[in-house]
Design an enzyme around this catalytic site. Structure first.
Site, short mmCIF file in Angstrom:
data_model
loop_
_atom_site.label_atom_id
_atom_site.label_comp_id
_atom_site.label_asym_id
_atom_site.label_seq_id
_atom_site.Cartn_x
_atom_site.Cartn_y
_atom_site.Cartn_z
N HIS A 209 0.83 -1.21 -0.23
CA HIS A 209 -0.31 -0.05 -0.22
C HIS A 209 0.39 1.40 0.34
CE1 HIS A 209 -2.32 2.95 2.43
NE2 HIS A 209 -3.30 3.13 1.13
N HIS B 45 1.68 11.52 -2.62
CA HIS B 45 0.73 10.79 -1.42
C HIS B 45 -0.14 12.13 -1.49
CE1 HIS B 45 -1.53 9.07 2.06
NE2 HIS B 45 -2.45 9.01 0.99
#
Length: 595
Positions: free
Chosen positions: A125, A171
């Site tokens: 992830h 991110h």
């Protein structure tokens, strides 16, 4: 025999005898029995021991002779032997050797010719993050580390750079520092198959306009060339197998928005009648499951980003995409996307198309509660990816067993989120030679005559009982400073041993502590009845008892029960990151009693 000294104060030193390691009584008895009362064990006698005690039913005399030579060479460091037999000390050395007598098989032995949906797949992830989810650096280094450990699914969040002419990995909506996409792709190509020949899946979380999607398509084709798997048709009716895709790279993301909208309009009239009848069969969806299906978006809004938009076709970032990127679209082998209509529609199995669905850990919990068998049915043909909830800003992880019980293939973990959950993940993927693909148990793939599938909530009868005997441990004095555990005396070790698995099988037990001993001998046996041994993991932890503070960590490992070899074996222990210690190991015995 030696001694170690610990200074208690300026004028007083405590001395402790260090006893020479002696084999447990079970080892002595085994040698006596198979050496037939003699002082040496020959190759034929060793072969019998390997077959009858260690469960190596295919061991031949040639195999035993080779093992014997290996033992003597390793123990005595000579290449020419005057004898071709083992003493009792040689035999004990063999049993307590991690290299010569490991607890599981380190080779691929599962059927690798089934569709990808039939496997649990080692999945990362936000694979580019070096630390927490909000402020850490983005880099290709954690991607390389993951691939070297056998991770097969790499996730990249792709965004336009500040000048809108190139693509960065970061991110989104956080202050993580970006890394160039091309750098990540080149590192993936270089390290993709360093630990496993089986396919690497790159899941792209796409926040790009069409012109940059076209640029990504060019990067992918130029970087990976012929190893990039390009599907022959617009959508696959069945996923290829890991064997078919050896040494290939696969792209998974949602197709460009305009393409999805156009296809939905074209299909709407043809499928409406079928959909209506399916909805009637499902019944009215409760509000809690609608909330569960949408929770992945809420989670990621709270956390500033990552998975919020991955499967949301109303992605705000895609509103300004003027046209679809046809080459980019053609490279997507595993289509992602969440159909409209909540969880019921999301879990619908289509006869002529396979796809990937992503749910947060919380959404999966709610789906499992209300539609457990439908999740299992969906995962028999399609791929389900589960990812950490947005509140896990420290890159912690969740318990993976619920996902595996429901057949989820891609249980996405933060590989930098060290702790017990990651230990379980690392343990599961020690199976099947550590190749990153573990064949799902048959019961998760079976469909009954009336269409029924495995019901995860139903308690199963006990299938087998695992007996575990913890004999002893050694190696800490080689890997740690004398005062690492206690300033004034040798350590007081104890072992915790238990099962992670379906709720009925979960348990932890522990040995007594052995005081003031670097080489503790416990010789304690534990019994674990197992209802679903196929999903059970043997948890092993060693701690050092501390009367005044929290007990010190002294090593851990997690092993798939389905892979355990019966008999007496050396168990290597790992640090909190899952890295193997050089010397620390336990001697244990495993026995299966079928019900």
């Amino acid at each position: 025999m030696g001694s170690s000294s610990y200074r208690v104060c300026v004028c007083f030193t405590r001395k402790f005898k260090v006893a020479e390691v002696q084999p447990p009584s079970d080892v002595k008895e085994a040698f006596k029995e198979y050496a037939e009362g003699g002082t040496h064990m020959n190759a034929e006698q060793l072969r019998r021991f390997l077959v009858e005690v260690q469960g190596e039913t295919e061991a031949t005399l040639a195999h035993a002779e080779a093992a014997l030579q290996q033992i003597l060479q390793k123990r005595h460091h000579i290449t020419k032997f005057t004898r071709h037999a083992l003493t009792s000390d040689d035999f004990f050395h063999f049993l307590f050797s991690v290299d010569l007598n490991p607890p599981i098989r380190y080779k691929v032995h599962h059927d690798m010719t089934a569709p990808l949906s039939h496997y649990f797949i080692f999945t990362g992830h936000n694979s580019y993050l070096t630390g927490n989810q909000l402020t850490s650096d983005c880099s290709d280094v954690p991607i390389i580390k993951a691939l070297e450990k056998g991770v097969r699914v790499i996730e990249l969040d792709i965004w336009p750079n500040s000048s809108k002419d190139d693509v960065h990995v970061l991110h989104g909506r956080t202050v993580t520092t970006p890394v160039e996409l091309i750098r990540c792709l080149k590192s993936i190509k270089e390290h993709a198959f360093s630990a496993s020949p089986y396919p690497v899946v790159i899941t792209l979380e796409d926040h790009l306009p069409a012109n940059l999607q076209a640029k990504v398509a060019q990067m992918l084709t130029e970087t990976f060339g012929e190893i990039l798997f390009c599907p022959e048709s617009e959508s696959l009716k069945e996923f290829p197998s890991p064997e078919d895709l050896k040494y290939r790279v696969i792209i998974s993301t949602k197709p460009p928005k305009e393409y999805l909208e156009a296809k939905r309009l074209a299909d709407k009239q043809n499928s409406q009648k079928e959909r209506d009848s399916d909805d009637d069969g499902w019944g009215k969806e409760p509000s809690s499951t609608e909330a569960a299906a949408d929770e992945e978006d809420d989670d990621k809004i709270d956390n500033g980003g990552s998975d919020r938009n991955q499967d949301d076709e109303d992605d705000d970032d895609s509103d300004d995409k003027p046209h679809q990127a046809p080459v980019y679209k053609s490279l997507i082998a595993i289509h992602a996307g969440k159909p409209k209509g909540g969880l019921v529609e999301a879990l619908r199995v289509e006869p002529d198309k396979v796809r990937r669905l992503s749910l947060s850990e919380q959404a999966l919990e709610k789906a499992a509660e209300s539609h457990g068998m439908d999740v299992v049915r969906f995962t028999q043909k399609n791929i389900l990816r589960v990812y950490p909830k947005g509140m896990r800003v420290t890159s912690s992880n969740y318990k993976p067993l619920l996902s595996w019980m429901h057949g989820a293939q891609m249980v996405a973990f933060n590989m930098q989120g060290y702790g017990r959950s990651l230990w379980l993940m690392q343990g599961m993927f020690k199976a099947n030679g550590g190749c990153g693909y573990v064949k799902k148990p048959d019961f998760l793939m079976k469909i009954g005559p009336n269409g029924q599938v495995f019901y995860p909530k139903e308690k199963q009868p006990v299938k087998t009982t695992l007996k575990v005997k913890v004999y002893m441990g050694d190696g800490w004095h080689l890997d740690f400073k004398q005062t690492h555990f206690d300033m004034y005396s040798p350590p007081d070790f104890y072992t915790r041993v238990g099962i992670a698995g379906v709720p009925a099988d979960v348990v932890m037990k522990k040995t007594k502590k052995k005081e003031d001993n670097w080489t503790p001998i416990w010789e304690e046996e534990f019994t674990f009845p197992l209802t679903v041994p196929e999903l059970a993991l043997l948890r092993i932890e060693v701690h050092e008892y501390d009367m005044s503070e929290k007990d010190d960590f002294a090593g851990q490992t997690c092993l798939p029960v389905s892979e355990l070899k019966p008999g007496i074996h050396a168990i290597p222990l790992c640090d909190h990151k899952g890295e193997k210690y050089n010397s620390v190991r336990l001697l244990m015995r495993f026995e299966f009693v079928e019900c």
